[in-house]
Motif scaffolding. Structure first.
Motif, PDB file in Angstrom:
ATOM      1  N   VAL A 126       0.523  -1.150  -0.139  1.00 56.93           N
ATOM      2  CA  VAL A 126      -0.076   0.435   0.237  1.00 56.93           C
ATOM      3  C   VAL A 126       0.770   0.986   0.253  1.00 56.93           C
ATOM      4  N   VAL A 127       1.793   1.032   0.483  1.00 53.75           N
ATOM      5  CA  VAL A 127       2.618   2.741   0.888  1.00 53.75           C
ATOM      6  C   VAL A 127       3.746   2.768  -0.935  1.00 53.75           C
ATOM      7  N   LEU A 128       4.118   1.327  -1.110  1.00 52.86           N
ATOM      8  CA  LEU A 128       4.676   1.836  -2.490  1.00 52.86           C
ATOM      9  C   LEU A 128       3.867   2.728  -3.350  1.00 52.86           C
ATOM     10  N   VAL A 129       2.656   1.359  -3.464  1.00 53.63           N
ATOM     11  CA  VAL A 129       1.895   2.292  -4.547  1.00 53.63           C
ATOM     12  C   VAL A 129       1.026   2.963  -3.904  1.00 53.63           C
ATOM     13  N   GLY A 130       1.189   3.135  -2.897  1.00 51.25           N
ATOM     14  CA  GLY A 130       0.722   4.813  -2.473  1.00 51.25           C
ATOM     15  C   GLY A 130       2.119   6.005  -2.939  1.00 51.25           C
ATOM     16  N   ALA A 135       2.840  10.508  -6.664  1.00 56.47           N
ATOM     17  CA  ALA A 135       4.232  10.537  -8.527  1.00 56.47           C
ATOM     18  C   ALA A 135       2.499  11.181  -9.411  1.00 56.47           C
ATOM     19  N   ARG A 136       2.292  10.315  -9.771  1.00 50.97           N
ATOM     20  CA  ARG A 136       1.274  10.249 -10.350  1.00 50.97           C
ATOM     21  C   ARG A 136       0.602  11.743 -11.021  1.00 50.97           C
ATOM     22  N   ALA A 137      -0.018  11.971  -9.182  1.00 58.80           N
ATOM     23  CA  ALA A 137      -0.854  12.610  -9.181  1.00 58.80           C
ATOM     24  C   ALA A 137       0.161  14.102  -9.676  1.00 58.80           C
ATOM     25  N   VAL A 138       1.355  13.705  -8.977  1.00 60.84           N
ATOM     26  CA  VAL A 138       2.188  14.938  -9.417  1.00 60.84           C
ATOM     27  C   VAL A 138       2.312  15.448 -10.752  1.00 60.84           C
ATOM     28  N   LEU A 139       3.108  14.716 -11.520  1.00 59.94           N
ATOM     29  CA  LEU A 139       4.315  14.307 -12.241  1.00 59.94           C
ATOM     30  C   LEU A 139       2.926  14.184 -13.875  1.00 59.94           C
ATOM     31  N   GLY A 140       1.649  13.634 -13.361  1.00 59.48           N
ATOM     32  CA  GLY A 140       0.997  13.646 -14.680  1.00 59.48           C
ATOM     33  C   GLY A 140       0.304  14.791 -15.414  1.00 59.48           C
ATOM     34  N   SER A 141      -0.316  14.517 -16.344  1.00 52.96           N
ATOM     35  CA  SER A 141      -1.338  16.156 -16.477  1.00 52.96           C
ATOM     36  C   SER A 141      -2.852  15.479 -17.035  1.00 52.96           C
ATOM     37  N   SER A 178      -9.768   2.087  -2.245  1.00 53.58           N
ATOM     38  CA  SER A 178      -7.792   1.652  -2.280  1.00 53.58           C
ATOM     39  C   SER A 178      -6.917   1.953  -3.468  1.00 53.58           C
ATOM     40  N   PHE A 179      -6.024   2.418  -3.109  1.00 51.91           N
ATOM     41  CA  PHE A 179      -4.841   3.072  -3.657  1.00 51.91           C
ATOM     42  C   PHE A 179      -4.952   1.620  -5.091  1.00 51.91           C
ATOM     43  N   VAL A 180      -4.949   0.169  -4.006  1.00 47.89           N
ATOM     44  CA  VAL A 180      -4.516  -1.267  -5.075  1.00 47.89           C
ATOM     45  C   VAL A 180      -5.847  -1.696  -4.600  1.00 47.89           C
ATOM     46  N   LEU A 181      -6.295  -1.601  -6.464  1.00 48.28           N
ATOM     47  CA  LEU A 181      -7.975  -2.058  -5.530  1.00 48.28           C
ATOM     48  C   LEU A 181      -8.243  -3.400  -4.976  1.00 48.28           C
ATOM     49  N   PRO A 182      -7.324  -4.753  -5.763  1.00 47.18           N
ATOM     50  CA  PRO A 182      -7.534  -6.086  -5.382  1.00 47.18           C
ATOM     51  C   PRO A 182      -8.061  -5.855  -3.100  1.00 47.18           C
ATOM     52  N   TYR A 347      -2.033 -11.947  -4.654  1.00 49.72           N
ATOM     53  CA  TYR A 347      -2.623 -11.301  -5.268  1.00 49.72           C
ATOM     54  C   TYR A 347      -2.610  -9.646  -5.113  1.00 49.72           C
ATOM     55  N   LEU A 348      -1.797  -9.612  -3.705  1.00 49.21           N
ATOM     56  CA  LEU A 348      -1.700  -8.398  -4.104  1.00 49.21           C
ATOM     57  C   LEU A 348      -0.302  -7.985  -5.053  1.00 49.21           C
ATOM     58  N   VAL A 349      -0.158  -8.326  -5.313  1.00 49.72           N
ATOM     59  CA  VAL A 349       1.725  -7.807  -6.404  1.00 49.72           C
ATOM     60  C   VAL A 349       0.941  -7.752  -7.782  1.00 49.72           C
ATOM     61  N   HIS A 350       0.160  -8.433  -8.445  1.00 50.04           N
ATOM     62  CA  HIS A 350       0.174  -8.394  -9.702  1.00 50.04           C
ATOM     63  C   HIS A 350      -0.601  -7.745 -10.008  1.00 50.04           C
ATOM     64  N   PHE A 351      -1.855  -6.726  -9.392  1.00 50.22           N
ATOM     65  CA  PHE A 351      -2.582  -5.726 -10.198  1.00 50.22           C
ATOM     66  C   PHE A 351      -1.724  -4.433 -10.225  1.00 50.22           C
ATOM     67  N   PRO A 352      -0.728  -4.047  -9.300  1.00 46.79           N
ATOM     68  CA  PRO A 352       0.717  -2.476  -9.347  1.00 46.79           C
ATOM     69  C   PRO A 352       0.984  -3.453 -10.922  1.00 46.79           C
ATOM     70  N   LEU A 353       1.487  -4.372 -11.246  1.00 46.83           N
ATOM     71  CA  LEU A 353       2.003  -4.467 -12.446  1.00 46.83           C
ATOM     72  C   LEU A 353       1.408  -4.344 -13.193  1.00 46.83           C
ATOM     73  N   ILE A 354       0.157  -4.697 -13.314  1.00 38.30           N
ATOM     74  CA  ILE A 354      -0.876  -4.394 -14.908  1.00 38.30           C
ATOM     75  C   ILE A 354      -1.102  -2.746 -14.594  1.00 38.30           C
ATOM     76  N   GLU A 355      -0.947  -2.312 -13.621  1.00 37.62           N
ATOM     77  CA  GLU A 355      -1.512  -0.715 -13.523  1.00 37.62           C
ATOM     78  C   GLU A 355      -0.400  -0.333 -14.096  1.00 37.62           C
ATOM     79  N   MET A 356       1.270  -0.632 -14.423  1.00 38.64           N
ATOM     80  CA  MET A 356       2.302  -0.127 -14.469  1.00 38.64           C
ATOM     81  C   MET A 356       2.312  -0.531 -16.672  1.00 38.64           C
ATOM     82  N   ALA A 357       1.723  -1.492 -15.843  1.00 36.47           N
ATOM     83  CA  ALA A 357       2.207  -2.379 -18.340  1.00 36.47           C
ATOM     84  C   ALA A 357       0.741  -0.916 -18.518  1.00 36.47           C
TER      85      ALA A 357
END
Length: 459
Positions: A126-130, A135-141, A178-182, A347-357
């Motif tokens: 949760v901390v890493l994904v948060g 970062a996306r909120a600050v750097l994204g447009s 949730s930050f991590v939807l699952p 269950y916890l790590v796969h969805f952040p990888l999908i988000e990055m993809a």
């Protein structure tokens, strides 16, 4: 001193091979994990993984996987299976030990054990994904910080609710919570853990009811998931559906154990349980493929129809726990058992990888949706998820859980308490040579809202 940790429940066990299974029709000693149920976790976790990978904007595999596409799309049922498994395994571990509602010290020990089980790895992810979202909120447009239809908040209160696993409490749906939807199911199950000591007292009161009656009640307990899915499909609202699924699945799992604990484990029972297991699997598959026949314009859509299989989950669990037939032996193999142990991490790590993809697909032209490179990325995501899950289990989940259990506050004072001797028995040693620690899992269903912007919404 390290405490004994079984698969998803605290169970004292001798080192080495599993102890013989007793045949008493009343209470039976709980000594080791049920290998088939541990392997079932691996199947459910991979089911969820494939379900989420199918939402990536890649069409290159559509023809290859068309025959199993309905099964992949029904991966949302994995959460209902995990809820029922958790109720079953906690009842198996604690009901006969507590013999009713636990006292304050026992309840404290139980809650601490559950926190040790689920929180350390959860907090790290949760901390890493948060931070990734920040970062996306600050750097994204584009205002998109996660691929959810609704964006989660990044304010201090949102962070506090994420880290205390309470973000779902009071929420109508799972999207944007949730930050991590699952992680919605972890928050939901945390509520079930806190309520379990009271549920254990109620279950102990009905433990002597006739087995057929308890079996019927287990199926009925799981049925609200199907009923509310039908109502939501025609009424247009699924508010609170996550809570219905939690209560229905968890209660059905507890009731299923009340039946299983009193069934004699004989060869005849094993044969009949295997037949019932095959029927239950067949019925679930039938419902899933029937759901896939729903036209896109149907009011009772395929995503809602699959929940008609939810009442079959306690049948599947009960039959699998009572048989040592071919299906149980296959699920109890060493590789699937290890897959079950890392299922929570997966269950916890796969969805952040999908988000990055998905971010890469929208930022890197060579990885644009429906390109050959994007199609090549998908199987690598599956492999990367499994590898990262193993590493997270081995280097974060397992040692952090052991560290927390050794500091159980319920053992700090008061001298020798009831059950302390059990926790000092030798630990279960799985084939890998590592101490057996278990976990719970869950899933959710998401779907892209458009083809050009791969935003994911809760199903």
């Amino acid at each position: 001193m390290r405490t004994v940790v079984g698969q998803d429940h605290d169970i004292p066990a001798p080192r080495g091979a599993a102890a013989p299974r007793p045949t008493s029709t009343r209470t039976r000693a709980v000594t080791v994990e049920l290998p088939a149920l541990t392997g079932l976790r691996a199947v459910a976790a991979v089911w969820v993984l494939l379900h989420h990978l199918s939402f990536l904007p890649v069409s290159g595999y559509a023809g290859w996987f068309a025959p199993v596409a309905p099964l992949v799309r029904a991966g949302t049922l994995g959460v209902d299976l995990f809820f029922a498994l958790s109720g079953f395994l906690l009842a198996r571990s604690y009901l006969d030990r507590w013999r009713g509602a636990p006292g304050p010290r026992q309840a404290l020990g139980f809650v601490w054990a559950r926190v040790a089980r689920v929180w350390p790895l959860y907090a790290v992810v949760v901390v890493l994904v948060g931070l990734w979202c920040a970062a996306r909120a600050v750097l994204g447009s584009d205002g998109v910080i996660t691929w959810q239809g609704t964006q989660p908040g990044l304010d201090p209160l949102s962070w506090l609710r994420q880290l205390t696993m309470t973000q779902m409490w009071g929420s109508g749906g799972i999207d944007g919570v949730s930050f991590v939807l699952p992680a919605w199911s972890i928050s939901a199950e945390w509520a079930a853990y806190l309520a379990f000591p009271l549920l254990a007292g109620a279950a102990w009161l009905v433990r002597g009811w006739p087995r057929p009656l308890l079996a019927v009640l287990a199926v009925l307990a799981a049925s609200p998931t199907a009923l509310v899915a039908v109502r939501g499909a025609f009424g247009g609202s699924f508010d609170g559906f996550w809570a219905v699924r939690l209560v229905a699945g968890f209660s059905a799992g507890v009731l299923t154990w009340l039946v299983v604990r009193r069934v004699p484990l004989t060869a005849a029972v094993s044969r009949w349980a295997h037949r019932v297991l095959l029927v239950a699997i067949g019925e679930i598959v039938l419902v899933v493929y029937w759901a896939a026949t729903a036209p896109p314009t149907a009011a009772f859509a395929a995503d809602a129809r699959v929940f008609l299989a939810a009442p079959l989950m306690p049948v599947l669990l009960g039959a699998l726990a009572l048989t040592d037939g071919p299906v149980a032996r296959a699920l109890g193999g060493a590789r699937l058992r290890h897959g079950g142990r890392i299922s929570y991490a997966l269950y916890l790590v796969h969805f952040p990888l999908i988000e990055m993809a998905l971010v890469a697909m929208t930022r890197i032209p060579a990885l644009a949706p429906d390109t050959a490179a994007a199609a090549l990325l998908v199987p690598h995501l599956a492999v990367a998820s499994l590898v990262l899950a193993h590493l997270a289990y081995r280097w974060v989940e397992e040692p952090a859980q052991a560290w927390m259990r050794d500091r159980d506050p319920s053992r700090r004072r008061g001298g020798v308490r009831r059950g302390l001797a059990e926790t000092r028995r030798p630990e279960v040693t799985p084939p890998s040579g590592h101490r057996a620690v278990g976990r719970r899992g869950g899933s959710h269903a998401v779907r892209p809202t458009t083809a050009t912007t791969p935003s994911l919404r809760a199903a």
